[in-house]
Motif scaffolding. Structure first.
Motif, PDB file in Angstrom:
ATOM      1  N   ILE A  28      40.406  47.810  24.973  1.00 29.88           N
ATOM      2  CA  ILE A  28      40.115  48.784  26.031  1.00 29.88           C
ATOM      3  C   ILE A  28      38.788  48.486  26.738  1.00 29.88           C
ATOM      4  O   ILE A  28      38.677  48.654  27.950  1.00 29.88           O
ATOM      5  N   LYS A  29      37.785  48.009  25.989  1.00 29.40           N
ATOM      6  CA  LYS A  29      36.492  47.702  26.626  1.00 29.40           C
ATOM      7  C   LYS A  29      36.651  46.591  27.646  1.00 29.40           C
ATOM      8  O   LYS A  29      36.102  46.668  28.754  1.00 29.40           O
ATOM      9  N   GLN A  30      37.393  45.558  27.298  1.00 29.34           N
ATOM     10  CA  GLN A  30      37.625  44.445  28.217  1.00 29.34           C
ATOM     11  C   GLN A  30      38.416  44.917  29.435  1.00 29.34           C
ATOM     12  O   GLN A  30      38.148  44.515  30.562  1.00 29.34           O
ATOM     13  N   ARG A  31      39.388  45.791  29.223  1.00 27.85           N
ATOM     14  CA  ARG A  31      40.211  46.318  30.316  1.00 27.85           C
ATOM     15  C   ARG A  31      39.362  47.115  31.298  1.00 27.85           C
ATOM     16  O   ARG A  31      39.477  46.953  32.517  1.00 27.85           O
ATOM     17  N   ILE A  32      38.491  47.974  30.768  1.00 24.65           N
ATOM     18  CA  ILE A  32      37.624  48.782  31.634  1.00 24.65           C
ATOM     19  C   ILE A  32      36.693  47.882  32.434  1.00 24.65           C
ATOM     20  O   ILE A  32      36.521  48.061  33.646  1.00 24.65           O
ATOM     21  N   LYS A  33      36.106  46.879  31.750  1.00 25.99           N
ATOM     22  CA  LYS A  33      35.198  45.957  32.430  1.00 25.99           C
ATOM     23  C   LYS A  33      35.924  45.232  33.560  1.00 25.99           C
ATOM     24  O   LYS A  33      35.420  45.146  34.685  1.00 25.99           O
ATOM     25  N   ASN A  34      37.134  44.738  33.281  1.00 25.42           N
ATOM     26  CA  ASN A  34      37.891  44.013  34.306  1.00 25.42           C
ATOM     27  C   ASN A  34      38.262  44.909  35.476  1.00 25.42           C
ATOM     28  O   ASN A  34      38.238  44.474  36.638  1.00 25.42           O
ATOM     29  N   ARG A  35      38.601  46.168  35.197  1.00 22.08           N
ATOM     30  CA  ARG A  35      38.952  47.095  36.285  1.00 22.08           C
ATOM     31  C   ARG A  35      37.742  47.371  37.179  1.00 22.08           C
ATOM     32  O   ARG A  35      37.860  47.394  38.405  1.00 22.08           O
ATOM     33  N   VAL A  36      36.570  47.570  36.567  1.00 17.24           N
ATOM     34  CA  VAL A  36      35.357  47.851  37.343  1.00 17.24           C
ATOM     35  C   VAL A  36      34.965  46.636  38.178  1.00 17.24           C
ATOM     36  O   VAL A  36      34.681  46.758  39.375  1.00 17.24           O
ATOM     37  N   VAL A  37      34.960  45.469  37.556  1.00 16.73           N
ATOM     38  CA  VAL A  37      34.601  44.243  38.270  1.00 16.73           C
ATOM     39  C   VAL A  37      35.600  43.980  39.395  1.00 16.73           C
ATOM     40  O   VAL A  37      35.208  43.630  40.510  1.00 16.73           O
ATOM     41  N   GLY A  38      36.881  44.163  39.118  1.00 19.61           N
ATOM     42  CA  GLY A  38      37.907  43.941  40.135  1.00 19.61           C
ATOM     43  C   GLY A  38      37.760  44.870  41.326  1.00 19.61           C
ATOM     44  O   GLY A  38      37.925  44.468  42.473  1.00 19.61           O
ATOM     45  N   LYS A  39      37.433  46.119  41.059  1.00 15.39           N
ATOM     46  CA  LYS A  39      37.252  47.084  42.146  1.00 15.39           C
ATOM     47  C   LYS A  39      36.045  46.700  42.998  1.00 15.39           C
ATOM     48  O   LYS A  39      36.085  46.739  44.228  1.00 15.39           O
ATOM     49  N   PHE A  40      34.959  46.288  42.344  1.00 15.91           N
ATOM     50  CA  PHE A  40      33.748  45.895  43.063  1.00 15.91           C
ATOM     51  C   PHE A  40      33.996  44.656  43.921  1.00 15.91           C
ATOM     52  O   PHE A  40      33.651  44.626  45.100  1.00 15.91           O
ATOM     53  N   VAL A  41      34.627  43.647  43.345  1.00 13.02           N
ATOM     54  CA  VAL A  41      34.905  42.409  44.067  1.00 13.02           C
ATOM     55  C   VAL A  41      35.869  42.679  45.224  1.00 13.02           C
ATOM     56  O   VAL A  41      35.684  42.145  46.321  1.00 13.02           O
ATOM     57  N   GLY A  42      36.874  43.489  44.994  1.00 11.03           N
ATOM     58  CA  GLY A  42      37.816  43.816  46.048  1.00 11.03           C
ATOM     59  C   GLY A  42      37.148  44.479  47.245  1.00 11.03           C
ATOM     60  O   GLY A  42      37.488  44.216  48.392  1.00 11.03           O
ATOM     61  N   LYS A  43      36.211  45.348  46.973  1.00  9.01           N
ATOM     62  CA  LYS A  43      35.504  46.017  48.069  1.00  9.01           C
ATOM     63  C   LYS A  43      34.603  45.044  48.809  1.00  9.01           C
ATOM     64  O   LYS A  43      34.422  45.161  50.021  1.00  9.01           O
ATOM     65  N   ARG A  44      34.020  44.090  48.107  1.00  7.96           N
ATOM     66  CA  ARG A  44      33.130  43.110  48.743  1.00  7.96           C
ATOM     67  C   ARG A  44      33.915  42.126  49.608  1.00  7.96           C
ATOM     68  O   ARG A  44      33.486  41.763  50.689  1.00  7.96           O
ATOM     69  N   ILE A  45      35.037  41.660  49.107  1.00  3.94           N
ATOM     70  CA  ILE A  45      35.804  40.638  49.824  1.00  3.94           C
ATOM     71  C   ILE A  45      36.525  41.229  51.041  1.00  3.94           C
ATOM     72  O   ILE A  45      36.525  40.654  52.116  1.00  3.94           O
TER      73      ILE A  45
END
Length: 47
Positions: A28-45
């Motif tokens: 679950i920790k890895q999943r949460i980290k990936n979701r947060v990073v993915g959301k941030f990167v998606g907004k930047r790109i």
């Protein structure tokens, strides 16, 4: 019902199933980290 509405529902279901799978496998920790990073990167790109 339009195709975009069905697609949206399927993506939400896949996200929930991914969360359930992560909990079952104890990642679950890895999943949460990936979701947060993915959301941030998606907004930047796609800004």
């Amino acid at each position: 019902m339009s195709i975009s509405k069905i697609r949206s529902i399927l993506y939400k279901a896949a996200k929930i199933l991914g969360d359930v799978n992560a909990v079952r496998k104890g990642r679950i920790k890895q999943r949460i980290k990936n979701r947060v990073v993915g959301k941030f990167v998606g907004k930047r790109i796609f800004k």
